[in-house]
Design a protein around this motif. Structure first.
Motif, PDB file in Angstrom:
ATOM      1  N   ALA A   6       0.866  -1.122  -0.037  1.00  0.00           N
ATOM      2  CA  ALA A   6       0.079   0.055  -0.160  1.00  0.00           C
ATOM      3  C   ALA A   6       0.768   1.480  -0.023  1.00  0.00           C
ATOM      4  O   ALA A   6       0.527   2.095  -0.605  1.00  0.00           O
ATOM      5  CB  ALA A   6      -0.852  -0.156   1.259  1.00  0.00           C
ATOM      6  N   ALA A   7       1.960   1.171   0.684  1.00  0.00           N
ATOM      7  CA  ALA A   7       2.954   2.317   0.722  1.00  0.00           C
ATOM      8  C   ALA A   7       3.507   2.539  -0.662  1.00  0.00           C
ATOM      9  O   ALA A   7       3.700   3.616  -0.978  1.00  0.00           O
ATOM     10  CB  ALA A   7       3.923   2.215   1.941  1.00  0.00           C
ATOM     11  N   TRP A   8       3.926   1.523  -1.241  1.00  0.00           N
ATOM     12  CA  TRP A   8       4.746   1.514  -2.661  1.00  0.00           C
ATOM     13  C   TRP A   8       3.632   2.198  -3.582  1.00  0.00           C
ATOM     14  O   TRP A   8       3.941   2.993  -4.399  1.00  0.00           O
ATOM     15  CB  TRP A   8       4.991   0.375  -2.950  1.00  0.00           C
ATOM     16  N   LEU A   9       2.491   1.924  -3.607  1.00  0.00           N
ATOM     17  CA  LEU A   9       1.432   2.146  -4.662  1.00  0.00           C
ATOM     18  C   LEU A   9       1.369   3.867  -4.348  1.00  0.00           C
ATOM     19  O   LEU A   9       1.183   4.511  -5.161  1.00  0.00           O
ATOM     20  CB  LEU A   9       0.343   1.485  -4.525  1.00  0.00           C
ATOM     21  N   THR A  10       0.723   4.100  -2.904  1.00  0.00           N
ATOM     22  CA  THR A  10       0.558   5.522  -2.876  1.00  0.00           C
ATOM     23  C   THR A  10       1.747   6.658  -2.929  1.00  0.00           C
ATOM     24  O   THR A  10       1.450   7.478  -3.386  1.00  0.00           O
ATOM     25  CB  THR A  10      -0.218   5.577  -1.549  1.00  0.00           C
ATOM     26  N   ALA A  11       2.943   6.068  -2.588  1.00  0.00           N
ATOM     27  CA  ALA A  11       3.927   6.864  -2.548  1.00  0.00           C
ATOM     28  C   ALA A  11       4.471   7.235  -4.114  1.00  0.00           C
ATOM     29  O   ALA A  11       5.101   8.091  -4.195  1.00  0.00           O
ATOM     30  CB  ALA A  11       5.045   6.426  -1.785  1.00  0.00           C
ATOM     31  N   MET A  12       4.641   5.996  -4.994  1.00  0.00           N
ATOM     32  CA  MET A  12       5.221   6.227  -5.990  1.00  0.00           C
ATOM     33  C   MET A  12       4.340   6.036  -7.572  1.00  0.00           C
ATOM     34  O   MET A  12       5.126   5.805  -8.505  1.00  0.00           O
ATOM     35  CB  MET A  12       6.437   5.093  -5.973  1.00  0.00           C
ATOM     36  N   HIS A  13       2.971   5.860  -7.052  1.00  0.00           N
ATOM     37  CA  HIS A  13       2.236   5.989  -8.456  1.00  0.00           C
ATOM     38  C   HIS A  13       1.130   6.675  -8.215  1.00  0.00           C
ATOM     39  O   HIS A  13       0.924   7.228  -7.141  1.00  0.00           O
ATOM     40  CB  HIS A  13       1.764   4.404  -8.500  1.00  0.00           C
ATOM     41  N   ARG A  14       0.594   7.122  -9.452  1.00  0.00           N
ATOM     42  CA  ARG A  14      -0.508   7.877  -9.455  1.00  0.00           C
ATOM     43  C   ARG A  14      -1.754   7.069 -10.219  1.00  0.00           C
ATOM     44  O   ARG A  14      -1.405   6.536 -11.187  1.00  0.00           O
ATOM     45  CB  ARG A  14      -0.434   9.225 -10.385  1.00  0.00           C
ATOM     46  N   PHE A  15      -2.734   6.971  -9.600  1.00  0.00           N
ATOM     47  CA  PHE A  15      -3.879   6.045  -9.692  1.00  0.00           C
ATOM     48  C   PHE A  15      -5.482   6.813  -9.404  1.00  0.00           C
ATOM     49  O   PHE A  15      -5.040   7.709  -8.326  1.00  0.00           O
ATOM     50  CB  PHE A  15      -3.760   4.452  -9.618  1.00  0.00           C
ATOM     51  N   PRO A  16      -6.494   6.577  -9.856  1.00  0.00           N
ATOM     52  CA  PRO A  16      -7.830   7.160  -9.282  1.00  0.00           C
ATOM     53  C   PRO A  16      -7.928   6.745  -7.753  1.00  0.00           C
ATOM     54  O   PRO A  16      -7.776   5.427  -7.345  1.00  0.00           O
ATOM     55  CB  PRO A  16      -8.631   6.490  -9.884  1.00  0.00           C
TER      56      PRO A  16
ATOM     57  N   LEU B  60      11.312  11.381  -5.723  1.00  0.00           N
ATOM     58  CA  LEU B  60      10.785  10.445  -6.797  1.00  0.00           C
ATOM     59  C   LEU B  60       9.717  11.174  -7.425  1.00  0.00           C
ATOM     60  O   LEU B  60       9.001  11.847  -7.036  1.00  0.00           O
ATOM     61  CB  LEU B  60      10.018   9.466  -5.917  1.00  0.00           C
ATOM     62  N   GLN B  61       9.472  10.688  -8.566  1.00  0.00           N
ATOM     63  CA  GLN B  61       8.418  11.240  -9.510  1.00  0.00           C
ATOM     64  C   GLN B  61       7.414  10.067  -9.665  1.00  0.00           C
ATOM     65  O   GLN B  61       7.702   9.048 -10.030  1.00  0.00           O
ATOM     66  CB  GLN B  61       8.988  11.529 -10.937  1.00  0.00           C
ATOM     67  N   ALA B  62       6.050  10.452  -9.210  1.00  0.00           N
ATOM     68  CA  ALA B  62       5.440   9.178  -9.077  1.00  0.00           C
ATOM     69  C   ALA B  62       4.906   8.895 -10.396  1.00  0.00           C
ATOM     70  O   ALA B  62       4.793   9.655 -11.568  1.00  0.00           O
ATOM     71  CB  ALA B  62       3.935   9.777  -8.575  1.00  0.00           C
ATOM     72  N   GLU B  63       4.740   7.717 -10.871  1.00  0.00           N
ATOM     73  CA  GLU B  63       4.481   6.893 -12.127  1.00  0.00           C
ATOM     74  C   GLU B  63       2.981   6.691 -12.244  1.00  0.00           C
ATOM     75  O   GLU B  63       2.412   6.320 -11.644  1.00  0.00           O
ATOM     76  CB  GLU B  63       5.411   5.468 -12.387  1.00  0.00           C
ATOM     77  N   ALA B  64       2.565   7.413 -13.241  1.00  0.00           N
ATOM     78  CA  ALA B  64       1.220   7.090 -13.700  1.00  0.00           C
ATOM     79  C   ALA B  64       0.741   5.757 -14.332  1.00  0.00           C
ATOM     80  O   ALA B  64       1.358   5.349 -14.898  1.00  0.00           O
ATOM     81  CB  ALA B  64       0.865   8.160 -14.696  1.00  0.00           C
ATOM     82  N   LEU B  65      -0.253   5.208 -13.413  1.00  0.00           N
ATOM     83  CA  LEU B  65      -0.987   3.788 -13.997  1.00  0.00           C
ATOM     84  C   LEU B  65      -1.953   4.016 -14.862  1.00  0.00           C
ATOM     85  O   LEU B  65      -2.815   4.953 -14.297  1.00  0.00           O
ATOM     86  CB  LEU B  65      -1.112   3.133 -12.494  1.00  0.00           C
TER      87      LEU B  65
ATOM     88  N   ARG C  99       5.811  15.392   4.200  1.00  0.00           N
ATOM     89  CA  ARG C  99       6.845  14.498   3.554  1.00  0.00           C
ATOM     90  C   ARG C  99       7.039  15.134   2.128  1.00  0.00           C
ATOM     91  O   ARG C  99       6.238  15.449   1.637  1.00  0.00           O
ATOM     92  CB  ARG C  99       6.138  13.009   3.248  1.00  0.00           C
ATOM     93  N   PRO C 100       8.524  15.148   1.849  1.00  0.00           N
ATOM     94  CA  PRO C 100       8.940  15.383   0.334  1.00  0.00           C
ATOM     95  C   PRO C 100       8.116  14.680  -0.411  1.00  0.00           C
ATOM     96  O   PRO C 100       7.874  13.278  -0.514  1.00  0.00           O
ATOM     97  CB  PRO C 100      10.223  15.168   0.388  1.00  0.00           C
ATOM     98  N   GLY C 101       7.659  15.263  -1.501  1.00  0.00           N
ATOM     99  CA  GLY C 101       7.223  14.524  -2.649  1.00  0.00           C
ATOM    100  C   GLY C 101       5.759  14.134  -2.284  1.00  0.00           C
ATOM    101  O   GLY C 101       5.065  13.596  -3.230  1.00  0.00           O
ATOM    102  N   ALA C 102       5.181  14.557  -1.221  1.00  0.00           N
ATOM    103  CA  ALA C 102       3.681  13.904  -1.004  1.00  0.00           C
ATOM    104  C   ALA C 102       2.594  14.543  -1.670  1.00  0.00           C
ATOM    105  O   ALA C 102       1.629  14.274  -1.997  1.00  0.00           O
ATOM    106  CB  ALA C 102       3.438  14.300   0.537  1.00  0.00           C
ATOM    107  N   SER C 103       3.143  15.828  -2.373  1.00  0.00           N
ATOM    108  CA  SER C 103       1.912  16.477  -3.175  1.00  0.00           C
ATOM    109  C   SER C 103       2.098  16.104  -4.615  1.00  0.00           C
ATOM    110  O   SER C 103       1.478  16.709  -5.518  1.00  0.00           O
ATOM    111  CB  SER C 103       2.377  18.006  -3.201  1.00  0.00           C
ATOM    112  N   GLN C 104       3.005  15.110  -4.869  1.00  0.00           N
ATOM    113  CA  GLN C 104       3.208  15.086  -6.445  1.00  0.00           C
ATOM    114  C   GLN C 104       2.204  14.115  -6.963  1.00  0.00           C
ATOM    115  O   GLN C 104       1.457  13.362  -6.273  1.00  0.00           O
ATOM    116  CB  GLN C 104       4.524  13.768  -6.538  1.00  0.00           C
TER     117      GLN C 104
END
Length: 516
Positions: A61-71, A261-266, A511-516
């Protein structure tokens, strides 16, 4: 300041010394000795199961919400921590009914598919499921913070060398976050070993249920203390693991320039799967059990006078516990720079179950109750002992944000105040406390939420006819009046939820990047 820090550490350590002293006293009930090993094995099995489940679910869950963008990602980033507001025993009440022989889930599976669910909730696997739902947010929050604080350079290097996204996660990001994973798992295991309400209702005998049973059924503080000793030893090990986990942020090179990190769009099925996983997790851990409790509770009319009286006591103890704990933790933080060992001593209380704290205070409680006969004085003594137990156990939980707040104060600020004639205490009042007031509020909220859910220490130390919401829910559940038990459980969630929402959103925003 050194003396104040030492005094705060003694306050936290005294109940633990009381446990050791009580265990050496004569008087052995039949339950002690022959059952300690069996209860310890059950506690160990629960701890291992919850550690594994929370590590997998919380990390994913942390990996998905920290490093990806999804609905729904921006909502899940903080909503997945909301199960912290729900006591584990509330989830146990709901799932025990849902998976009962005549429960709606089993009846629905039989009617719709013609087969029964191979799950017995009143068992060790059922307890692992319930406790994992309740405690995975510890791993989720720790791992999400670790992922967001990682630099993108190691992941880019892994992708350049031919790793897929999954391979980069397993071989690079996860090892870098290993200290945070250890810390989050240690916290989840601590809470698992400390839990009483859920495991007792699900008929799983652990060391914590043994402590309460030895005291309440056999009336033997010595036997209860002997059950508590393995918990105390395990708590020390878990505390070391948790401290070790927070001591480092990973193995990233200090010479590499940080780039967030730049969140990856899924897209497509991956986006659907990510949203579905997070939604399923939130549903299992909060929406389904709380919604079911609400529906069952609406079947009965609660005794509002008793319920509101218990809510008032719960809020009062939450406020007293938060106030006393923050004061002691502040004194400890102010003096810990000169006497750092005091912080380590005080932190042992956080890794200690509330039932163990209560057993350590039984001897002084008996003396105080004998010296102050009468219902009114007994009430004062009981409330004071409960406040002491809460403060001793939760001081380390308050210490962490307070120390982080004091870290914003530079030595130059303190030096300027001292040059202007302020004493050490005056400089703390004029400089450190005003700057750290946000951290003090955070610490107070953390302790307040924990006190709302505390059950075993309250069961053992509370004055006569002094029922909090947690005790009231436990009493109703013990009589199998689960619709009535739902009302106090839901009130605990309602009281804790605003604070949890505020804390989780604040953590996410910091957190850094939380608004990405």
């Amino acid at each position: 300041m050194r003396l104040m820090a030492l005094g705060a550490a003694v306050v936290a350590l005294a109940p633990l010394a009381g446990v050791v002293w009580a265990a050496m006293q004569p008087g052995l009930a039949d339950i002690a000795g022959k059952d300690v090993a069996r209860y310890a094995l059950t506690s160990g099995a629960l701890a291992l199961g919850v550690a594994a489940a929370t590590a997998v679910v919380g990390s994913l869950a942390a990996w998905l919400t920290a490093m990806h963008r999804f609905p729904g990602r921006d909502v899940f980033a903080w909503a997945l921590a909301l199960p912290l507001a729900a006591p584990a025993f509330a989830l146990a009440y709901a799932y025990a009914q849902l998976f009962d022989v005549a429960g709606p889930l089993r009846m629905g599976m039989r009617a719709g598919f013609g087969w029964d669910l191979p799950i017995q909730m009143r068992s060790a696997p059922g307890a692992i499921f319930v406790l994992s739902c309740a405690f995975y947010p510890y791993v989720f929050l720790a791992m999400r913070a670790a992922f967001l604080n990682q630099s993108v350079h190691p992941l880019e290097a892994a992708r350049t060398l031919g790793c897929s996204a999954r391979q980069a996660f397993v071989q690079v990001a996860l090892p870098l976050a290993r200290p945070a994973l250890a810390a989050g798992m240690a916290l989840a295991v601590m809470e698992t070993l400390a839990d009483y309400g859920a495991v007792q209702f699900l008929s799983v005998q652990t060391l914590t249920t043994g402590v309460v049973r030895a005291w309440s059924v056999y009336g033997s503080p010595a036997s209860a203390a002997r059950f508590a000793l393995p918990l105390l030893a395990t708590a020390a090990v878990l505390l070391w693991l948790e401290r070790w986990g927070r001591r480092g942020r990973g193995y990233e090179s200090a010479h590499a320039r940080y780039r967030p990190l730049q969140a990856e769009a899924l897209t497509g099925w991956r986006a659907v799967a990510a949203t579905g996983f997070c939604l399923t997790l939130l549903t299992l851990a909060l929406i389904l059990p709380v919604g079911f409790l609400l529906l069952r509770s609406l079947e009965v009319t609660p005794g509002w006078s008793r319920l509101l009286a218990a809510a008032g006591r719960t809020l009062g103890m939450g406020a007293l516990g938060a106030g006393a704990t923050v004061i002691l933790a502040t004194l400890l933080a102010l003096g810990a720079t000169r006497l750092p060992v005091t912080a380590r001593i005080a932190s042992l209380g956080y890794a200690t179950p509330g039932a163990v704290m209560a057993i350590g205070l039984l001897a002084p409680a008996a003396v105080l109750w004998r010296l102050s006969p009468g219902s009114s004085s007994g009430l004062v003594v009981g409330v004071a002992l409960l406040t002491y137990a809460y403060a001793a156990r939760l001081m380390a939980a308050a210490l962490e944000p307070i120390e982080a707040g004091f870290a914003k104060v530079t030595p130059a600020m303190i030096g300027a105040a001292r040059n202007l004639g302020r004493s050490e205490t005056g400089a703390a009042l004029a400089i450190q406390l005003p700057i750290a007031r946000g951290a003090l509020l955070t610490a107070a909220l953390i302790v307040f939420i924990d006190v709302l859910k505390e059950l075993p220490a309250t069961l053992i130390l509370r004055p006569f006819d002094f029922d909090t919401l947690a005790v009231l829910a436990s009493n109703y559940a013990g009589d199998e009046r689960l619709p009535q038990a739902g009302w106090p459980a839901l009130m605990i969630i309602a009281l804790a939820l605003p604070g949890v929402i505020w804390l989780t959103r604040k953590i996410a925003a910091s957190r850094p990047g939380a608004s990405q």
